[in-house]
Design a protein around this motif. Structure first.
Motif: not given
Length: 261
Positions: A144-152, A154-156, A191-194
């Motif tokens: 999925g799209a990489v979130n730089p804050i998360v480092g991975g 977490v999208d839909a 948060a949704i991903f977790k």
């Protein structure tokens, strides 16, 4: 001269707080070749000026900004490695593991035994790269799209991938924890991903450095009923331990998990 040195040291501390960095009194005492009491006096003065929040062993910024995963790697590595060693002691051979994105969970990869015969799934670019470098553990990378804050990711699409999994043991990345607010993170999508990750995992564990009991993050993942174990450091203050236990969290200190050498 004696007055200028503390002020100079205090300026350095204030600048680091402004960058969102945690202040550890013992480390600063070594860096500046002064006593921990001298550093604590600086921290008390800065707290009185409303520039930091005093915590056990040091201080935190009033509002801790979220740092990208790349910036967190290498910070407090010895402490994170100790928590990772405890995590490895909890893993059963042949398990389907999920290592959620986080710098502490990254430390787990190198410590896993060669004959583990497990499979690892992760949404973290850095954790996936570390598993691939080992070359002896099957890997499932959540895309999925990489979130730089998360480092991975977490999208839909990442949430949908986890929804289709039956995870044996999950090591959850956590930004903040409190008796009242539960476990929380900085990013809404994270948060949704977790929440999905916890729902799809049979065993749910988080490795917690002590300062996270004094962090604040806006997006709640869940409470004590949503996680099986918090692995905490041996120096966790008694007040924090008591509050967490009274809130229903199950705590394991490092000394209770890692075998004595």
């Amino acid at each position: 001269m004696s007055n200028s040195l503390p002020l100079s040291r205090r300026d350095v501390i204030e600048a680091r707080l402004a960058e969102g960095r945690q202040i550890v009194a013992a480390s600063l005492a070594v860096e500046f070749n002064v006593s921990e009491d001298a550093v604590r006096r600086d921290l008390r003065a800065l707290a009185a000026e409303g520039k930091c929040r005093r915590v056990y062993g040091g201080a935190l910024p009033l509002l801790t900004p979220s740092q990208p995963m790349s910036a967190r790697i290498g910070q407090e590595s010895e402490r994170k490695r100790a928590l990772a060693r405890a995590a490895v002691a909890m893993i059963e051979p042949g398990e389907f593991l999920f290592l959620d994105s986080g710098s502490t969970n990254l430390e787990i990869v190198e410590l896993l035994p060669k004959n583990l015969e497990a499979m690892i799934a992760t949404n973290s670019i850095d954790i996936a790269a570390a598993v691939m470098k080992r070359g002896d553990i099957p890997l499932v990378l959540i895309g999925g799209a990489v979130n730089p804050i998360v480092g991975g990711s977490v999208d839909a699409s990442a949430v949908a991938a986890v929804e289709a999994m039956n995870i044996g043991r999950c090591f959850l990345g956590v930004c903040a924890i409190s008796a009242r607010g539960g476990i929380s993170v900085y990013e809404h999508a994270d948060a949704i991903f977790k929440r999905t990750l916890l729902r799809r995992s049979a065993a749910r564990i988080a490795l917690i450095t002590s300062e996270k009991f004094h962090e604040r993050a806006p997006h709640r993942i869940g409470g004590a009923a949503d996680i099986d174990w918090l692995v905490v450091e041996d120096d966790l203050p008694g007040d924090d331990e008591k509050a967490a236990i009274e809130a229903g969290f199950s705590l394991l200190r490092l000394r209770d998990v890692t075998p004595s050498s």
